[in-house]
Motif scaffolding. Structure first.
Motif, PDB file in Angstrom:
ATOM      1  N   ALA A   1       0.795  -1.024  -0.036  1.00 56.13           N
ATOM      2  CA  ALA A   1      -0.081  -0.093   0.031  1.00 56.13           C
ATOM      3  C   ALA A   1       0.886   1.022   0.165  1.00 56.13           C
ATOM      4  CB  ALA A   1      -1.099   0.007   1.242  1.00 56.13           C
ATOM      5  N   TRP A   2       0.715   2.152  -1.092  1.00 50.33           N
ATOM      6  CA  TRP A   2       1.570   3.143  -1.274  1.00 50.33           C
ATOM      7  C   TRP A   2       1.283   4.127  -0.175  1.00 50.33           C
ATOM      8  CZ3 TRP A   2       5.102   0.906  -3.597  1.00 50.33           C
ATOM      9  CH2 TRP A   2       5.001   0.124  -4.880  1.00 50.33           C
ATOM     10  N   LYS A   3       2.136   5.204   0.007  1.00 52.21           N
ATOM     11  CA  LYS A   3       2.107   6.195   0.908  1.00 52.21           C
ATOM     12  C   LYS A   3       0.797   6.921   0.734  1.00 52.21           C
ATOM     13  CE  LYS A   3       4.385  10.229   2.793  1.00 52.21           C
ATOM     14  NZ  LYS A   3       5.517  11.194   2.692  1.00 52.21           N
ATOM     15  N   GLY A   4       0.412   7.271  -0.313  1.00 52.82           N
ATOM     16  CA  GLY A   4      -1.009   7.969  -0.130  1.00 52.82           C
ATOM     17  C   GLY A   4      -2.322   7.283  -0.066  1.00 52.82           C
ATOM     18  N   GLN A   5      -2.064   5.707  -0.235  1.00 56.81           N
ATOM     19  CA  GLN A   5      -3.136   5.029   0.086  1.00 56.81           C
ATOM     20  C   GLN A   5      -3.370   4.380   1.427  1.00 56.81           C
ATOM     21  OE1 GLN A   5      -1.797   1.920  -2.624  1.00 56.81           O
ATOM     22  NE2 GLN A   5      -3.041   2.708  -4.440  1.00 56.81           N
ATOM     23  N   VAL A   6      -2.047   4.700   2.322  1.00 55.11           N
ATOM     24  CA  VAL A   6      -2.322   4.185   3.602  1.00 55.11           C
ATOM     25  C   VAL A   6      -3.088   4.757   4.308  1.00 55.11           C
ATOM     26  CG1 VAL A   6      -0.817   3.913   5.629  1.00 55.11           C
ATOM     27  CG2 VAL A   6       0.002   3.173   3.739  1.00 55.11           C
ATOM     28  N   ALA A   7      -3.145   6.046   4.278  1.00 56.93           N
ATOM     29  CA  ALA A   7      -4.142   6.963   5.149  1.00 56.93           C
ATOM     30  C   ALA A   7      -5.782   6.683   4.642  1.00 56.93           C
ATOM     31  CB  ALA A   7      -3.955   8.437   4.763  1.00 56.93           C
ATOM     32  N   GLY A   8      -6.034   6.335   3.525  1.00 50.45           N
ATOM     33  CA  GLY A   8      -7.246   5.762   3.194  1.00 50.45           C
ATOM     34  C   GLY A   8      -7.767   4.402   3.628  1.00 50.45           C
ATOM     35  N   LEU A   9      -7.093   3.483   4.181  1.00 48.62           N
ATOM     36  CA  LEU A   9      -7.284   2.271   4.515  1.00 48.62           C
ATOM     37  C   LEU A   9      -8.252   2.408   5.883  1.00 48.62           C
ATOM     38  CD1 LEU A   9      -4.017   0.271   4.401  1.00 48.62           C
ATOM     39  CD2 LEU A   9      -5.681   0.637   2.660  1.00 48.62           C
TER      40      LEU A   9
ATOM     41  N   VAL B   1      -2.479  -2.500  -2.674  1.00 50.99           N
ATOM     42  CA  VAL B   1      -3.936  -2.754  -1.946  1.00 50.99           C
ATOM     43  C   VAL B   1      -4.452  -0.963  -1.925  1.00 50.99           C
ATOM     44  CG1 VAL B   1      -5.031  -3.151   0.143  1.00 50.99           C
ATOM     45  CG2 VAL B   1      -3.384  -4.679  -0.916  1.00 50.99           C
ATOM     46  N   ASP B   2      -5.516  -0.851  -2.177  1.00 47.39           N
ATOM     47  CA  ASP B   2      -6.244   0.517  -2.073  1.00 47.39           C
ATOM     48  C   ASP B   2      -7.107   0.495  -0.998  1.00 47.39           C
ATOM     49  OD1 ASP B   2      -8.069  -0.343  -3.424  1.00 47.39           O
ATOM     50  OD2 ASP B   2      -7.606   0.582  -5.209  1.00 47.39           O
ATOM     51  N   ASP B   3      -7.754  -0.742  -0.578  1.00 48.74           N
ATOM     52  CA  ASP B   3      -8.700  -0.741   0.452  1.00 48.74           C
ATOM     53  C   ASP B   3      -8.582  -2.107   1.191  1.00 48.74           C
ATOM     54  OD1 ASP B   3     -11.244   0.027   1.898  1.00 48.74           O
ATOM     55  OD2 ASP B   3     -12.173  -1.679   0.673  1.00 48.74           O
ATOM     56  N   LEU B   4      -8.591  -1.792   2.565  1.00 49.59           N
ATOM     57  CA  LEU B   4      -8.366  -2.951   3.406  1.00 49.59           C
ATOM     58  C   LEU B   4      -9.453  -3.098   4.459  1.00 49.59           C
ATOM     59  CD1 LEU B   4      -6.193  -5.435   3.952  1.00 49.59           C
ATOM     60  CD2 LEU B   4      -5.353  -4.114   5.507  1.00 49.59           C
ATOM     61  N   ARG B   5     -10.290  -4.214   4.676  1.00 47.58           N
ATOM     62  CA  ARG B   5     -11.181  -4.120   5.782  1.00 47.58           C
ATOM     63  C   ARG B   5     -10.840  -5.298   6.486  1.00 47.58           C
ATOM     64  NH1 ARG B   5     -15.002  -0.046   5.147  1.00 47.58           N
ATOM     65  NH2 ARG B   5     -14.983   0.990   3.096  1.00 47.58           N
ATOM     66  N   PRO B   6     -11.310  -5.508   7.884  1.00 44.71           N
ATOM     67  CA  PRO B   6     -11.338  -6.821   8.303  1.00 44.71           C
ATOM     68  C   PRO B   6     -12.491  -7.679   7.944  1.00 44.71           C
ATOM     69  CG  PRO B   6     -11.202  -4.896  10.084  1.00 44.71           C
ATOM     70  CD  PRO B   6     -11.510  -4.424   8.695  1.00 44.71           C
TER      71      PRO B   6
ATOM     72  N   GLY C   1     -15.842   6.514  10.319  1.00 40.81           N
ATOM     73  CA  GLY C   1     -15.152   6.494   9.202  1.00 40.81           C
ATOM     74  C   GLY C   1     -13.534   6.495   9.423  1.00 40.81           C
ATOM     75  N   GLN C   2     -12.901   6.789   8.398  1.00 39.75           N
ATOM     76  CA  GLN C   2     -11.497   6.690   8.363  1.00 39.75           C
ATOM     77  C   GLN C   2     -10.786   8.061   9.161  1.00 39.75           C
ATOM     78  OE1 GLN C   2     -10.106   6.065   4.295  1.00 39.75           O
ATOM     79  NE2 GLN C   2     -11.125   4.208   4.025  1.00 39.75           N
ATOM     80  N   ALA C   3     -11.331   8.949   8.824  1.00 37.34           N
ATOM     81  CA  ALA C   3     -10.951  10.264   9.526  1.00 37.34           C
ATOM     82  C   ALA C   3     -11.144  10.504  11.156  1.00 37.34           C
ATOM     83  CB  ALA C   3     -11.226  11.480   8.786  1.00 37.34           C
ATOM     84  N   SER C   4     -12.223   9.441  11.583  1.00 41.38           N
ATOM     85  CA  SER C   4     -12.469   9.601  12.969  1.00 41.38           C
ATOM     86  C   SER C   4     -11.477   9.557  13.916  1.00 41.38           C
ATOM     87  CB  SER C   4     -13.625   8.553  13.232  1.00 41.38           C
ATOM     88  OG  SER C   4     -14.014   8.685  14.499  1.00 41.38           O
ATOM     89  N   ALA C   5     -10.634   8.553  14.165  1.00 41.31           N
ATOM     90  CA  ALA C   5      -9.604   8.389  15.010  1.00 41.31           C
ATOM     91  C   ALA C   5      -8.742   9.454  14.946  1.00 41.31           C
ATOM     92  CB  ALA C   5      -8.962   6.983  15.002  1.00 41.31           C
ATOM     93  N   PRO C   6      -7.942   9.939  13.726  1.00 45.70           N
ATOM     94  CA  PRO C   6      -6.952  11.007  13.906  1.00 45.70           C
ATOM     95  C   PRO C   6      -7.738  12.320  14.380  1.00 45.70           C
ATOM     96  CG  PRO C   6      -6.623   9.798  11.664  1.00 45.70           C
ATOM     97  CD  PRO C   6      -8.164   9.484  12.452  1.00 45.70           C
TER      98      PRO C   6
END
Length: 539
Positions: free
Chosen positions: A72-80, A109-114, A187-192
């Protein structure tokens, strides 16, 4: 594809078989794999995970028999949606491609979910055990909540029903100043965003333009585990644990539990319950304060009554003030009545003692003493100059003797030494004698001057002492007393101190400061006489 078909031809190589470079083969494989598969979804277990310094994330997805390299490239890691962890079952979505430098294929990988709730719960339990082992769940590190905070910071969505419930509950119970830090609650931005909000509230200064909160509430409504997953992230749990401000977590409903609930200082089942725990009820507090004030007033009144009764009981055993001061007042009255007579008797006794002392201390006595002292001083003055002359003469005579003895000694010494030095000795002896004579004369003159100065200083001291005694005589003499309004009475030439002596006398003489007055005898013209020298004192 013709080149690839030629490579796959089972026939042996012919003389016309084309030759391919490694890059051409690698590029052909890349086009085949990306063209055949394109975008795929892969389910498996996360194996090795490696985060590069560049920000790229490399990991493996495996099953029982095979391993698929993934990146997962650097720009894709934040969107996982979830960060891969070893042993985690995931569903990865991305593009299948090749990596020619190592002759392998991989999944970008551009999307990773449990992979389901079970995987999320397993990951949650793993994080929970890790944080618990670090001591973030210990009750000893939890901070007490303030009783009545002045400012309350709320970390939640500004558009949801949660913030309205909290504000409404605070207004009903005890209105307080509220600062809202808007964040995404899922969502993805919630935790940060939630972690930055907690850190931002702690970074505020108490007296700044935006005051620092005394209490933080992290709130969100209910939802599924996927919706609440942002509050299970490690970054949120560690930010809540590091908060210096007491923190209340109110995420989900009563049955929902997230990692922030374990590390927070207090967990509320709902956002409304968090508001209730944050502040007391103002009316209840006023009622309690009134009750405590009434109890205090009753206690104070009862204590004053008990002490008043105790004071009265003790007062009955004490004597009356009049009886305590009566004897002292009576003694004071007796002393007051005796005081004038005592003062008059003391004055009379002092006057009598003064008169007796004045009778004994006559002016003639002081005059004789001063005259004797003056004669001694004059005799010493007349003897001083001859004594100085005799002393100087004796010193000169002794000096001359020493000069003679010195000259004879030098002559004898030089004669005994050598006859060749006789002319030199004849010249040397007189010169040495002259020098010693001059030195002795100088010393004699110095001693004479010193002796003269000492004599003159002694003489001046005696004169100053005599002048001081004369001033003392004038001060202690009765003439000074006469100038203060007193008078001296003489009867028949004798001093009179009693009335009876004056009544039996033929004539009285009264001496004032400016002269004498005759009474009872023919009055003569009174002329002021100069006071006799060396008069005595009435004291």
């Amino acid at each position: 594809m013709s080149g690839l078909d030629d490579l796959l031809d089972e026939g042996g190589p012919g003389p016309n078989t084309p030759e391919f470079t490694v890059s051409e083969i690698s590029g052909a494989l890349k086009r085949v794999i990306e063209g055949e598969f394109g975008r795929v979804r892969v389910r498996g277990e996360v194996g090795r995970v490696f985060a590069a310094r560049s920000g790229h994330l490399y990991f493996d997805i495996k099953d029982e028999r095979n391993v698929l390299a993934s990146v997962a490239w650097k720009g894709q890691v934040a969107g996982l949606a979830a960060r891969p962890e070893e042993g985690m079952e995931v569903i990865a979505t991305g593009r299948l491609t090749t990596f020619g430098s190592q002759s392998k294929y991989q999944l970008t990988v551009d999307d990773l979910r449990p992979a389901g709730v079970g995987a999320l719960m397993a990951m949650l339990e793993k994080r929970k055990r890790q944080l618990e082992a670090e001591g973030l769940f210990d009750a000893a590190r939890k901070k007490p909540l303030p009783f009545l905070p002045k400012v309350i910071g709320v970390v939640t969505s500004p558009s949801g029903a949660v913030i309205r419930d909290i504000l409404h509950r605070l207004a009903d119970r005890f209105p307080r100043k509220v600062l809202v830090w808007p964040v995404a609650v899922q969502g993805q931005a919630s935790a940060p965003q939630v972690a930055r909000a907690i850190e931002g509230f702690n970074a505020l200064t108490p007296d700044g333009a935006i005051p620092r909160p005394d209490l933080i509430i992290v709130a969100r409504g209910g939802g599924s585990i996927e919706d609440l997953w942002g509050f299970n992230e490690e970054i949120v749990a560690r930010a809540a644990a590091a908060s210096d401000i007491p923190l209340i977590s109110a995420v989900g409903h009563e049955t929902d539990t997230t990692l922030i609930d374990y590390v927070s200082d207090h967990r509320a089942p709902t956002p409304s319950a968090a508001a209730e725990r944050a502040v007391p009820v103002r009316l209840d507090l006023l009622a309690w304060t009134d009750g405590q004030g009434a109890r205090l007033a009753r206690a104070a009144a009862q204590a004053i009554a008990l002490r008043d009764q105790r004071l009265r009981d003790l007062g009955r055993a004490l004597p009356r003030p009049q009886s305590l001061t009566g004897q002292a007042r009576q003694r004071l009255d007796h002393a007051e009545m005796r005081l004038p007579a005592a003062l008059k008797g003391t004055v009379a006794a002092r006057r009598s003692r003064l008169a007796e002392a004045a009778a004994v201390l006559r002016p003639q006595t002081l005059s004789r003493q001063l005259a004797g002292t003056a004669r001694q001083l004059a005799a010493l003055e007349t003897r001083l100059q001859p004594a100085l002359g005799r002393g100087v003469a004796m010193r000169r005579e002794r000096l001359a003797q020493w000069q003679v003895r010195l000259a004879g000694g030098l002559r004898r010494g030089l004669a005994a030494r050598s006859g060749s030095f006789t002319p030199l000795a004849k010249r040397l002896v007189p010169s040495l004698a002259e020098r010693r004579l001059r030195v002795g004369q100088d010393r004699l003159e110095t001693l004479s001057r010193r002796l003269s100065r000492i004599g003159m200083s002694r003489l001046e001291e005696r004169r100053a002492r005599l002048a001081a005694l004369d001033r003392l005589r004038e001060t202690l003499g009765y003439r000074a007393t006469l100038r203060r309004g007193y008078a001296v009475v003489r009867a028949d030439g004798a001093l009179v101190t009693r009335r009876a002596e004056a009544e039996g006398a033929k004539g009285l003489e009264i001496e004032f400061a400016d002269g004498r007055l005759q009474i009872g005898t023919p009055r003569r013209k009174s002329t002021p006489k100069s006071p006799p020298p060396e008069q005595g004192s009435l004291l």
